[in-house]
Design a protein around this motif. Structure first.
Motif, mmCIF file in Angstrom:
data_model
loop_
_atom_site.group_PDB
_atom_site.id
_atom_site.type_symbol
_atom_site.label_atom_id
_atom_site.label_comp_id
_atom_site.label_asym_id
_atom_site.label_seq_id
_atom_site.Cartn_x
_atom_site.Cartn_y
_atom_site.Cartn_z
ATOM 1 N N VAL A 68 3.496 1.025 -6.739
ATOM 2 C CA VAL A 68 3.424 1.142 -5.104
ATOM 3 C C VAL A 68 4.702 0.827 -4.555
ATOM 4 O O VAL A 68 5.189 1.234 -3.918
ATOM 5 C CB VAL A 68 2.120 0.086 -4.693
ATOM 6 N N ARG A 87 7.263 3.197 -4.729
ATOM 7 C CA ARG A 87 6.707 4.453 -3.941
ATOM 8 C C ARG A 87 6.249 5.618 -4.758
ATOM 9 O O ARG A 87 6.511 6.836 -4.405
ATOM 10 C CB ARG A 87 7.816 4.847 -2.941
ATOM 11 N N LEU A 88 5.812 5.630 -5.920
ATOM 12 C CA LEU A 88 4.972 6.311 -6.542
ATOM 13 C C LEU A 88 3.990 7.062 -6.121
ATOM 14 O O LEU A 88 3.278 6.394 -5.140
ATOM 15 C CB LEU A 88 4.469 6.060 -8.133
ATOM 16 N N ASP A 89 3.203 8.128 -6.062
ATOM 17 C CA ASP A 89 2.172 8.924 -5.690
ATOM 18 C C ASP A 89 0.943 7.995 -6.121
ATOM 19 O O ASP A 89 1.232 7.347 -7.179
ATOM 20 C CB ASP A 89 2.250 10.195 -5.351
ATOM 21 N N ILE A 90 -0.167 8.415 -5.747
ATOM 22 C CA ILE A 90 -1.235 7.630 -6.058
ATOM 23 C C ILE A 90 -1.609 7.872 -7.552
ATOM 24 O O ILE A 90 -1.801 7.167 -8.592
ATOM 25 C CB ILE A 90 -2.468 8.260 -5.602
ATOM 26 N N PHE A 91 -1.016 9.191 -8.184
ATOM 27 C CA PHE A 91 -1.411 9.478 -9.494
ATOM 28 C C PHE A 91 -0.346 8.901 -10.428
ATOM 29 O O PHE A 91 -0.726 8.036 -11.512
ATOM 30 C CB PHE A 91 -1.597 10.821 -9.878
ATOM 31 N N GLY A 92 1.103 8.559 -9.940
ATOM 32 C CA GLY A 92 1.935 7.863 -10.551
ATOM 33 C C GLY A 92 1.596 6.554 -10.931
ATOM 34 O O GLY A 92 1.785 5.825 -11.867
ATOM 35 N N VAL A 105 -0.983 6.192 -13.522
ATOM 36 C CA VAL A 105 -0.457 6.168 -14.827
ATOM 37 C C VAL A 105 0.230 5.170 -15.263
ATOM 38 O O VAL A 105 0.128 4.492 -16.410
ATOM 39 C CB VAL A 105 0.598 7.545 -15.033
#
Lengths: 216, 216, 216
Positions: free
Chosen positions: C25, C28-33, C36
């Motif tokens: 978070v 700033r990864l997206d939710i899927f990142g 993972v």
């Protein structure tokens, strides 16, 4: 014979462990971080080879002499780091020796597990360079073995001699010696004379490499 | 049928190898470094899957056509890098195709090894994205597959179709085609329209992300 | 007893997954990142242990409860990231608990597979710290577990108690409890009092660490 191989193998392990520990000291890791990096640099190549060919449990956790050797190398480096830095050239010679021994021994082990000669040579190369890759990835930098003077390709050349000899049914020991000699010689010559492989021409040579460009 | 699958698989391998080699050229690696990165990008996903399910020796070192394909892709990229850059869009289409094929084939192989469908889908996704992760980790950057427009989730969607079809006892081939089509379609649409998944709200949005903050 | 171990193990998995998701978070990864990274942080240590000892398919893909736990942790973190940040201290306590449980359980599993006690302890340590290493390598930074207050060595201390008990034929459960307690206690004390292991003296202390120096 066995004793000779083991001795040489442990010298290689010691050299790679020194390289990992030296980097750990430079990056100001604490003593335990230095020992972990030293261990990773020394055994990651062989571990990866063993995992890929299915030779588990991997050798580095079955034989206590390997971890013990990396432990000694890590402690020595930790307490005498300035000294190790000063004898940088001998350390690089040991490293070249380790590369040669690991490449040859890695190829032989892969052949013993029934891997075809070309891929066995690739695995031998991986055995030689895997430790340096693990060391540099853990320190968040691009692996030197992908950038330095002839390094990975020296390992591959030595490994290829062993694989070719196997394919031609030549006796194993002379092939191993020839392969190790070729790898060691290439690496030492490359260090002395600054040999490099060519780099590709680029259309946008005036731009710096973009760290997070849209490379796919 | 076998031939079709193999052909598609090798196209995927070629596309991923191109992506690795292109990045290697941009980072000014020498030709051998480019070949190693090309190989890693093409086979790391499948290798990781095989190692995790215990299918050793892993496929990428048992079948010479895979390394040979990455070798060709690496050499082509090295000598015609400016050209490859210019045809970036076709390369990205190939990459999407490779992602779809790897995700579907990876799921199928995991199912064949008796892995439960949900985890088989996860392994299929890993097969698709593992190469890109290895490529980016070796170049010391945060993997694009964790950041780009729908990428990992497109792979998971395609893999999930295959796993669901298996669970429902549907015939394998149509499910594989549907899964690959879904993954490819999602990825291409996301590239065209710039689709992104949401990013979390943060309490400290005014601060930049701290590279070495105290995340535990 | 089984239920207790499983519960504790899942708490550890949840804590490590939180740590991975929190970092995702922040970057700033997206939710899927984020999901993972959360999965990688929670299971990479155990996966590596299983691969090295040949226990395939690895546990994390055979038992759905582990991925399910990381999924929940990832989603919770994604939607309540500011809250998770605020309760940083409890998260760190959970993390210390996870470290202790993973170190002890990892050692026990390695012993069950016939690994010699000293290397089983090393594998237990690896089980504890592997997730944090994978998380940080994926985010292209030097692993915190190699830098933070007593972390890897706390895991090793706990693992060593289990391995020593096994070697002395002591009953397994009390040894496991003692090992987990020692690891947890060391880690918590180190956090409270800022304990650190020593760093090596360097000859060139006035120079900054060179990111791409000639370390070999």
């Amino acid at each position: 014979m066995e004793t000779l191989v083991l001795t040489l193998d442990l010298i290689g392990t010691f050299a790679f462990a020194l390289s990992g520990a030296t980097l750990g000291v430079r990056r100001r890791l604490d003593i335990f971080g230095v020992l972990v990096l030293s261990f990773a640099a020394a055994v990651a190549g062989g571990m990866t080879r063993d995992v890929l060919i299915g030779a588990t449990p991997v050798a580095a956790i079955s034989d206590w002499r390997y971890p013990a050797t990396t432990l000694v190398a890590g402690i020595v480096t930790f307490f005498w780091a300035p000294l190790i830095e000063r004898i940088d050239y001998p350390v690089r010679l040991f490293d070249a020796m380790g590369l040669a021994l690991f490449a040859v021994a890695g190829t032989q082990k892969a052949l013993d597990y029934g891997i075809a000669p070309p891929m066995a040579a690739a695995l031998g190369m991986l055995t030689g360079i895997g430790g340096g890759i693990a060391r540099d990835v853990l320190m968040a930098r691009v692996p030197l073995v992908l950038q330095a003077e002839l390094y990975a390709i020296a390992a591959l050349a030595g490994a290829a001699v062993v694989a070719l000899g196997y394919w031609l049914n030549l006796p194993a020991l002379p092939c191993a010696l020839a392969g190790a000699g070729l790898c060691f010689g290439l690496r030492v010559m490359a260090m002395h004379y600054g040999w490099h492989l060519p780099i590709a021409l680029q259309g946008n040579n005036d731009e710096p490499p973009t760290p997070d460009g849209p490379a796919r």
